[in-house]
Design an enzyme around this catalytic site. Sequence first.
Site, PDB file in Angstrom:
ATOM      1  N   ASN A  92      11.730  40.208 -15.882  1.00 39.47           N
ATOM      2  CA  ASN A  92      13.121  40.651 -16.065  1.00 39.47           C
ATOM      3  C   ASN A  92      13.229  41.902 -16.939  1.00 39.47           C
ATOM      4  O   ASN A  92      14.199  42.079 -17.675  1.00 39.47           O
ATOM      5  CB  ASN A  92      13.961  39.530 -16.663  1.00 39.47           C
ATOM      6  CG  ASN A  92      14.194  38.393 -15.682  1.00 39.47           C
ATOM      7  OD1 ASN A  92      13.725  38.432 -14.548  1.00 39.47           O
ATOM      8  ND2 ASN A  92      14.901  37.369 -16.100  1.00 39.47           N
ATOM      9  N   ARG A 225       8.191  29.224  -7.857  1.00 33.41           N
ATOM     10  CA  ARG A 225       9.065  28.060  -7.933  1.00 33.41           C
ATOM     11  C   ARG A 225       9.137  27.371  -6.563  1.00 33.41           C
ATOM     12  O   ARG A 225       8.693  27.925  -5.564  1.00 33.41           O
ATOM     13  CB  ARG A 225      10.449  28.487  -8.421  1.00 33.41           C
ATOM     14  CG  ARG A 225      10.445  28.861  -9.893  1.00 33.41           C
ATOM     15  CD  ARG A 225      11.768  29.427 -10.351  1.00 33.41           C
ATOM     16  NE  ARG A 225      12.020  30.769  -9.834  1.00 33.41           N
ATOM     17  CZ  ARG A 225      13.016  31.548 -10.249  1.00 33.41           C
ATOM     18  NH1 ARG A 225      13.841  31.124 -11.194  1.00 33.41           N
ATOM     19  NH2 ARG A 225      13.183  32.755  -9.731  1.00 33.41           N
ATOM     20  N   THR A 455     -16.413  44.076 -21.245  1.00 31.81           N
ATOM     21  CA  THR A 455     -17.708  43.906 -20.577  1.00 31.81           C
ATOM     22  C   THR A 455     -17.668  44.365 -19.123  1.00 31.81           C
ATOM     23  O   THR A 455     -18.576  45.036 -18.636  1.00 31.81           O
ATOM     24  CB  THR A 455     -18.139  42.420 -20.614  1.00 31.81           C
ATOM     25  OG1 THR A 455     -18.244  42.006 -21.967  1.00 31.81           O
ATOM     26  CG2 THR A 455     -19.473  42.212 -19.913  1.00 31.81           C
ATOM     27  N   GLN A 484     -22.899  43.535 -24.919  1.00 31.34           N
ATOM     28  CA  GLN A 484     -22.679  43.452 -23.471  1.00 31.34           C
ATOM     29  C   GLN A 484     -22.681  44.838 -22.834  1.00 31.34           C
ATOM     30  O   GLN A 484     -21.947  45.728 -23.269  1.00 31.34           O
ATOM     31  CB  GLN A 484     -21.353  42.760 -23.171  1.00 31.34           C
ATOM     32  CG  GLN A 484     -21.306  41.311 -23.655  1.00 31.34           C
ATOM     33  CD  GLN A 484     -20.588  41.160 -24.970  1.00 31.34           C
ATOM     34  OE1 GLN A 484     -20.816  41.945 -25.893  1.00 31.34           O
ATOM     35  NE2 GLN A 484     -19.726  40.161 -25.068  1.00 31.34           N
ATOM     36  N   ARG A 586     -27.533  28.615 -19.050  1.00 24.96           N
ATOM     37  CA  ARG A 586     -26.490  27.867 -19.740  1.00 24.96           C
ATOM     38  C   ARG A 586     -25.177  28.086 -18.981  1.00 24.96           C
ATOM     39  O   ARG A 586     -25.003  29.105 -18.296  1.00 24.96           O
ATOM     40  CB  ARG A 586     -26.355  28.301 -21.201  1.00 24.96           C
ATOM     41  CG  ARG A 586     -26.010  29.772 -21.414  1.00 24.96           C
ATOM     42  CD  ARG A 586     -25.818  30.053 -22.898  1.00 24.96           C
ATOM     43  NE  ARG A 586     -25.506  31.460 -23.158  1.00 24.96           N
ATOM     44  CZ  ARG A 586     -25.120  31.930 -24.349  1.00 24.96           C
ATOM     45  NH1 ARG A 586     -24.992  31.109 -25.375  1.00 24.96           N
ATOM     46  NH2 ARG A 586     -24.864  33.216 -24.498  1.00 24.96           N
ATOM     47  N   TRP A 588     -21.676  29.239 -18.258  1.00 24.03           N
ATOM     48  CA  TRP A 588     -20.551  30.072 -18.693  1.00 24.03           C
ATOM     49  C   TRP A 588     -19.241  29.336 -18.399  1.00 24.03           C
ATOM     50  O   TRP A 588     -18.298  29.386 -19.168  1.00 24.03           O
ATOM     51  CB  TRP A 588     -20.605  31.418 -17.956  1.00 24.03           C
ATOM     52  CG  TRP A 588     -19.549  32.402 -18.362  1.00 24.03           C
ATOM     53  CD1 TRP A 588     -18.791  32.387 -19.502  1.00 24.03           C
ATOM     54  CD2 TRP A 588     -19.143  33.571 -17.638  1.00 24.03           C
ATOM     55  NE1 TRP A 588     -17.939  33.469 -19.533  1.00 24.03           N
ATOM     56  CE2 TRP A 588     -18.126  34.207 -18.397  1.00 24.03           C
ATOM     57  CE3 TRP A 588     -19.528  34.146 -16.434  1.00 24.03           C
ATOM     58  CZ2 TRP A 588     -17.507  35.378 -17.981  1.00 24.03           C
ATOM     59  CZ3 TRP A 588     -18.915  35.314 -16.027  1.00 24.03           C
ATOM     60  CH2 TRP A 588     -17.912  35.921 -16.797  1.00 24.03           C
TER      61      TRP A 588
END
Length: 676
Positions: A92, A225, A455, A484, A586, A588
């Site tokens: 808006n 909606r 990154t 990174q 591992r 993420w």
Amino acid sequence: MNKIILTILLILIFNTSIQAQKEQKWTSIINDKESTWFASAEAKEVAKNVLLYQRNIGGWPKNIQMQNPLTATEKQNLIALKTDLNEITTDNGATCQEMLFLSKMYAQVPDERYKNAFLSGLDYLLKAQYENGGWPQFYPLKKGYYSHITYNDDSMVHILNVLKEIAEKTDYYSIKPSEATIEKSKIAFNKGIDCILKTQYKQNEVLTAWCAQHDEITMLPAKARAYELPSLSGKESAKIVLLLMSIKNPSPEIVAAVNSAFVWFEKTKITDLREERVPVPNSKIIEKVMVKDPSAEPLWARFMELSDNTPFFCDRDGIKKATLAEIGQERRTGYAWYTNEPKEVLKKYPNWKKNSESETIISLKKSEVTLKDEFNIVVDQNGNGDFKTIQEAVNAAKSYPSQRITIFIKNGTYYEKVKVHAWNTCISFIGESREKTIITYDDYFNKINLGRNSTFHTYTVLVEGNDFIAKNLTIQNSSGEVGQAVALNVNANRVVFSNCTFLGNQDTLYTSGEGTKNYFKDCYIEGTTDFIFGDATALFENCTIHSKSDSYITAASTPKDTSYGYVFKNCKLTADKKVTKAYLGRPWRPYAKTVYINCEMGKHILPEGWHNWSKREAETSSFYAEYKCTGEGFQPKTRVSWSHQLKDSEAKKYTIEKILDSDSTKATKQWYLKFN
């Protein structure tokens, strides 16, 4: 006595002014007031409110009549809300309109508070942008449909118009940001336009228009909606096209987008309906009725079917109806179901088309290159090819070509940041030799400095065009151990890298894009931490995976319910001599999938093998497995209990066909063989 009368008159005038201010809408105050008004005492009082309503993150809440006087208690409440991160938005017109007000104030009253608040608002807009170029309705993110890329009520167009004025250094805003912020604004604007081009909906392979909101991951039309279903929007698409038409020297992709949208607007206009407002007897209700009128001005439906442009209407039950009369009175009269906004596109289009064609001709003359073979382009930095840089060659390549375009890159070190755009499909980069054809750049997180998602901007090469192939070359991020720093970012489907080298440290290779498939064969990939990461499905075959420090090799973010994540087959895991403690991976994200099959693992691989990234829940949701690996680093008996050693029957599922062909069409089956 005269003094008393004068005082009363002044009070009456002041009260009358305040009352008029209350009655006037906030947007009218910003847009309709004369410039001199912004130097008045009245304006300064309003400005105090604007500063109070701004949150520390830089944005504002919506639907606030900023001009209304505040009580002492209300002011204290707003001060207490400064650190609150809820309900901050660009919906808006919020934030963008307050920034405009502050700019008009600063032009008349150069108060540093106005300048700082404006710049804070600009920073907020830059922070709120998704990596894909879109913006959510609320930032920080609000649960629900609010996180979708939001064109609704022209929210994203408002943001891009702000950034466009900043990037082009116009005098529209009196407050001038730093050069660094201007550069960030340029990048953000271009990303936003790229997002618009990517989200333009294809109906039977023909570009049409846009939905009011698009999913932030898939970028497809999305529901908001209950009565705002996925559809093509006659309203929001109009402002999008007008924005595209305002861009100087438009790219071929922008020209195609505008031309296609114009055709769609012409096709979907309604020429025999007129809206009437009819009072309902004995009530305050003003009914909305659509009347047949052959002489009516054109209208467009707010919602049209994605498949065939048929208008539809919904009540709060979300059930589609064919006519406005079929839905309840509350939604029928309380929502704008038709619009005439596209008429401005139709009005401006002829001149735009004429000018854009002229600009294209001029642009071509300035940079005219005669290619001997447009499907076989040569890059040589010494000047003995069609182009000296790789990016020039990509930019000159046909969009969505009818056959594969091969860009042959001669030996040399090409210091450039290369982007293969989404429209650059079916492109091949073929290097003269893997060791001597080097693409390198040195961006890293803090150098980019674009906020928490920096990154993803650090790449040396970014591939967004589907069906990309690369052979016999090296891609490097040469920034060093500075955090990174991505060498290759792949965000495309059916991508092959064969006999290539990827050099870097943290985050060397990023494979992104839910549902995308990548194939790496006979490649060398090195790095320190999480140097192979992302959410794509990727098969690494006969590759060398080299660890440069004690850390983690992979950080998969495989989406939930995806069959395969990272699969390493017949690969060799090596390391620098100093490296003694490396993990296979591992998670993420919680549903990470990584599997090593028939791989040779060096002694640097830790006995436990896998790490949960301090996410206990990921131990049950992720899938980490090995099968018949060898080497000192393969210690199946000491692996963490929540990892797996595949059975023979389970390992049979990991064929190249099942990993990479599971959702291929007939035309794209065995796409991974085309590089040979």
